[in-house]
Write an enzyme that holds these catalytic residues in place. Structure first.
Site, PDB file in Angstrom:
ATOM      1  N   TYR A  66      67.103 -74.547   0.639  1.00  0.00           N
ATOM      2  CA  TYR A  66      65.635 -74.127   1.666  1.00  0.00           C
ATOM      3  C   TYR A  66      64.748 -73.700   0.356  1.00  0.00           C
ATOM      4  CZ  TYR A  66      68.020 -74.257   5.944  1.00  0.00           C
ATOM      5  OH  TYR A  66      68.521 -74.308   7.478  1.00  0.00           O
TER       6      TYR A  66
ATOM      7  N   GLU B  69      55.882 -83.714 -16.778  1.00  0.00           N
ATOM      8  CA  GLU B  69      54.632 -82.690 -15.398  1.00  0.00           C
ATOM      9  C   GLU B  69      55.464 -81.532 -15.353  1.00  0.00           C
ATOM     10  OE1 GLU B  69      56.980 -83.959 -11.618  1.00  0.00           O
ATOM     11  OE2 GLU B  69      55.997 -82.366 -10.670  1.00  0.00           O
TER      12      GLU B  69
ATOM     13  N   ASP C  31      49.945 -69.081 -14.194  1.00  0.00           N
ATOM     14  CA  ASP C  31      51.574 -68.702 -13.696  1.00  0.00           C
ATOM     15  C   ASP C  31      51.769 -68.383 -15.341  1.00  0.00           C
ATOM     16  OD1 ASP C  31      51.731 -69.330 -11.036  1.00  0.00           O
ATOM     17  OD2 ASP C  31      52.832 -70.963 -11.808  1.00  0.00           O
TER      18      ASP C  31
ATOM     19  N   CYS D 239      79.540 -87.870   1.519  1.00  0.00           N
ATOM     20  CA  CYS D 239      79.797 -86.608   0.730  1.00  0.00           C
ATOM     21  C   CYS D 239      80.486 -85.780   1.995  1.00  0.00           C
ATOM     22  CB  CYS D 239      78.800 -85.814  -0.161  1.00  0.00           C
ATOM     23  SG  CYS D 239      79.820 -85.438  -1.425  1.00  0.00           S
TER      24      CYS D 239
ATOM     25  N   GLU E 108      88.220 -76.152   2.417  1.00  0.00           N
ATOM     26  CA  GLU E 108      87.048 -75.604   1.660  1.00  0.00           C
ATOM     27  C   GLU E 108      87.054 -74.912   2.699  1.00  0.00           C
ATOM     28  OE1 GLU E 108      83.503 -78.221   1.162  1.00  0.00           O
ATOM     29  OE2 GLU E 108      82.097 -75.916   0.406  1.00  0.00           O
TER      30      GLU E 108
ATOM     31  N   HIS F  54      77.333 -90.372  -3.541  1.00  0.00           N
ATOM     32  CA  HIS F  54      75.712 -89.924  -2.521  1.00  0.00           C
ATOM     33  C   HIS F  54      74.603 -91.562  -2.895  1.00  0.00           C
ATOM     34  CE1 HIS F  54      75.506 -85.949  -1.671  1.00  0.00           C
ATOM     35  NE2 HIS F  54      76.552 -85.494  -2.688  1.00  0.00           N
TER      36      HIS F  54
ATOM     37  N   GLU G 183      71.563 -92.629  -1.505  1.00  0.00           N
ATOM     38  CA  GLU G 183      70.626 -92.211  -1.142  1.00  0.00           C
ATOM     39  C   GLU G 183      69.945 -91.865  -2.772  1.00  0.00           C
ATOM     40  OE1 GLU G 183      73.233 -90.323  -0.693  1.00  0.00           O
ATOM     41  OE2 GLU G 183      72.607 -87.863  -1.242  1.00  0.00           O
TER      42      GLU G 183
HETATM   43  N1  GLN Z   1      81.333 -79.544   0.292  1.00  0.00           N
HETATM   44  C1  GLN Z   1      82.084 -80.866  -0.655  1.00  0.00           C
HETATM   45  C2  GLN Z   1      82.540 -80.254  -1.119  1.00  0.00           C
HETATM   46  O1  GLN Z   1      83.036 -79.922  -2.122  1.00  0.00           O
HETATM   47  C3  GLN Z   1      80.352 -81.410  -0.117  1.00  0.00           C
HETATM   48  C4  GLN Z   1      79.753 -81.391  -1.166  1.00  0.00           C
HETATM   49  C5  GLN Z   1      78.476 -82.328  -1.179  1.00  0.00           C
HETATM   50  O2  GLN Z   1      78.008 -82.514   0.610  1.00  0.00           O
HETATM   51  N2  GLN Z   1      77.388 -82.657  -1.181  1.00  0.00           N
HETATM   52  O3  GLN Z   1      83.443 -81.168  -1.542  1.00  0.00           O
END
Ligand code: GLN
Length: 535
Positions: A56, A143, A150, A385, A409, A511, A513
């Site tokens: 955020y 950049e 600032d 993930c 977790e 990931h 992406e």
């Molecule tokens: N919470 C999970 C982990 O640490 C997934 C982390 C995530 O989605 N980047 O394995």
């Protein structure tokens, strides 16, 4: 070997003007003329890197192949240029100070008083030149985060002043400002621009090129006026007008002759420099803009109030939808608010579902509900993930009937810890790392869906997580139709799961992406999108 040229992009008037996009666009244009280019981002905050920042606060945390947690602008650089970035491409004030303090403790400064000038500025300059020194690039485009004026930006602007002095023609400064439109007066106002150029001058830096962000076309008269007030040639005053897609920006900046002016100012002979070849890029933008038939994709996650938290996923979906000649309609669904009562209403119209990454407990239950709905209704679904981890848990609970299946977790006491910290991760944690970060090699099972998608056996993808699929459950998963179709090459970690009986239900521990680019959209996203479009 020719000298590396250094270009700086600073910003004035307000933040969020899109310095990153302008820097990436210039990078693209120079690259399209045959130059070797890299983009760098200097962030003025004190964090060592954005790894610990709440999404955020600062949007998505991007991860480079060498495992650096970086600013999301590096994602733009990679998507635009199609060239990988590394740790050196993103530097924060925290890291600069940490390096200087480490050197001080080692005695490197030989008893001198350590000061912002020259020690901090020297360290900043060293980090900028690090990218150019090896001779790998013709241009390093840096950049500067933040806005001129600032407090935090001061050492960076000062470093740019010194570099301009040292490098002469091999250094150029582009200043991006905002020209507001006053509706009541029906006028574009240049005063904020004049002031911000002046603020830069007060710090000893004269901008060479001004890029004016605007919602309306800026006339030649206004450009002339800005040029006069700001000590910049009129041809070096350009506009960057609002556009429906950021991918239009390089083409607009080409029209404004940004690349031409840069090259001329840096001493290139334009008659001997090829024009930028933007053919593939233009083809992509036209596909993106001309697509009319919609594809509805939901992203289920817990940071959806700030779409920047899912920047790379959203861009990857855009690449893939344009590639498939479809217009992307995104539904960002807050997983906290997804319940058994509203799931049908919220998801029945979507053609595909992405279950997003994330950390911690909040919003997990909504992800399970979305996943069960996608699994039982044959809706294409990509789990990324934490998305793959929730896929595994949902499968263990509802197909294998382990009611207490969970991730350690979330619940350290679960007896069916489908997701856990595995030995491989313990080793990383013992070495002082906190996560599996960066690119890891993965082997795909022949005959699997993912093998068919990637069309090769060996792939490499980027990771950022602590927890892993627990191999104790692997056989049972596979016997029940959830194939572990991608395995880490160095260890036994499961990197991909896929539901064989489903149209498209794939979870990836990595990931994808982070590596989808405009010219090479990621195969997983392309395939997911194809499945979503298919009737
Ligand atoms: N919470 C999970 C982990 O640490 C997934 C982390 C995530 O989605 N980047 O394995």
């Amino acid at each position: 070997m020719k000298d590396t040229k250094y270009i700086f992009v600073t910003g004035g008037v307000t933040s969020s003007l899109g310095k990153g996009i302008i820097a990436a666009s210039l990078g693209k244009l120079l690259q399209a003329r045959g130059f070797r280019v890299t983009n760098q981002k200097l962030d003025p905050y004190i964090n060592i890197d954005p790894g610990t920042l709440n999404p955020y606060e600062h949007g998505e945390c991007y991860v480079t192949v060498d495992g650096h947690e970086a600013d999301l602008d590096l994602g733009h650089y990679e998507r635009f240029l199609g060239v990988e970035t590394h740790k050196a491409n993103n530097v924060t004030t925290g890291r600069i100070y940490q390096n200087v303090i480490n050197k001080e403790r080692r005695g490197d400064y030989l008893g001198k008083t350590v000061q912002i000038i020259p020690h901090i500025t020297d360290e900043i300059k060293r980090n900028i030149k690090l990218l150019g020194n090896k001779g790998d690039f013709d241009f390093v485009i840096t950049e500067l985060g933040g806005t001129v004026g600032d407090i935090e930006s001061l050492p960076y602007i000062e470093s740019v002043r010194q570099l301009k002095w040292e490098l002469g023609k091999n250094c150029l400064i582009i200043h991006l400002t905002y020209v507001p439109y006053l509706a009541a007066a029906k006028e574009l106002k240049t005063k904020p621009t004049q002031h911000s150029v002046k603020a830069l001058q007060e710090q000893g830096v004269q901008a060479d090129i001004l890029v004016l962000r605007t919602e309306h076309n800026i006339s030649a008269d206004i450009r002339k006026k800005v040029a006069l007030f700001c000590n910049v040639e009129q041809s070096a005053v350009m506009q960057s007008i609002d556009v429906p897609t950021i991918y239009r920006v390089p083409l607009n900046m080409q029209q404004e002759k940004l690349d031409e002016v840069v090259l001329t100012k840096m001493g290139f002979d334009l008659t001997k420099t090829p024009e930028a070849d933007m053919e593939k890029w233009t083809a992509f933008v036209e596909k993106l803009e001309n697509a009319t038939e919609e594809v509805h994709i939901a992203i289920v996650g817990k940071y959806v109030q700030l779409p920047d938290a899912y920047k790379s996923i959203i861009e990857s979906l855009l690449h893939a939808s344009a590639y498939n000649n479809k217009k992307l309609k995104l539904e960002l669904i807050l997983s906290d608010k997804l319940t058994e009562e509203n799931v049908v209403k919220k998801l029945q119209k979507v053609n595909g579902i992405v279950v997003a990454p994330g950390f911690g407990q909040r919003g997990m239950d909504g992800k399970f509900i979305a996943l069960q709905y996608a699994r039982e209704n044959n809706i294409p679904c990509l789990g990324i993930c934490m998305g793959m981890q929730t896929m595994s848990i949902e499968f263990a609970r509802n197909v294998l009937h382990y009611a207490d299946a969970n991730s350690t977790e979330i619940d350290p006491n679960t007896t069916h810890n489908v997701v856990d910290i595995m030995d491989e991760q313990k080793n990383i944690l013992d070495l002082g790392g906190s996560m599996r970060l960066g690119a890891f090699k993965c082997k795909l099972k022949k005959g699997s869906k993912v093998f068919d998608i990637y069309k090769k056996e060996n792939i490499s993808e980027r990771h950022r997580h602590r927890y892993e699929f627990n191999n104790a459950f692997k056989d049972e998963f596979e016997k029940n139709g959830m194939l572990c179709s991608g395995m880490n090459v160095e260890s036994d970690l499961v990197e991909i799961i896929e539901l064989t009986s489903h149209k498209w239900y794939i979870g990836v521990q990595f990931h994808p992406e982070y590596s989808s680019t405009v010219v090479n959209p990621h195969p997983l996203f392309i395939s997911f999108m194809k499945a979503a479009i298919e009737k």
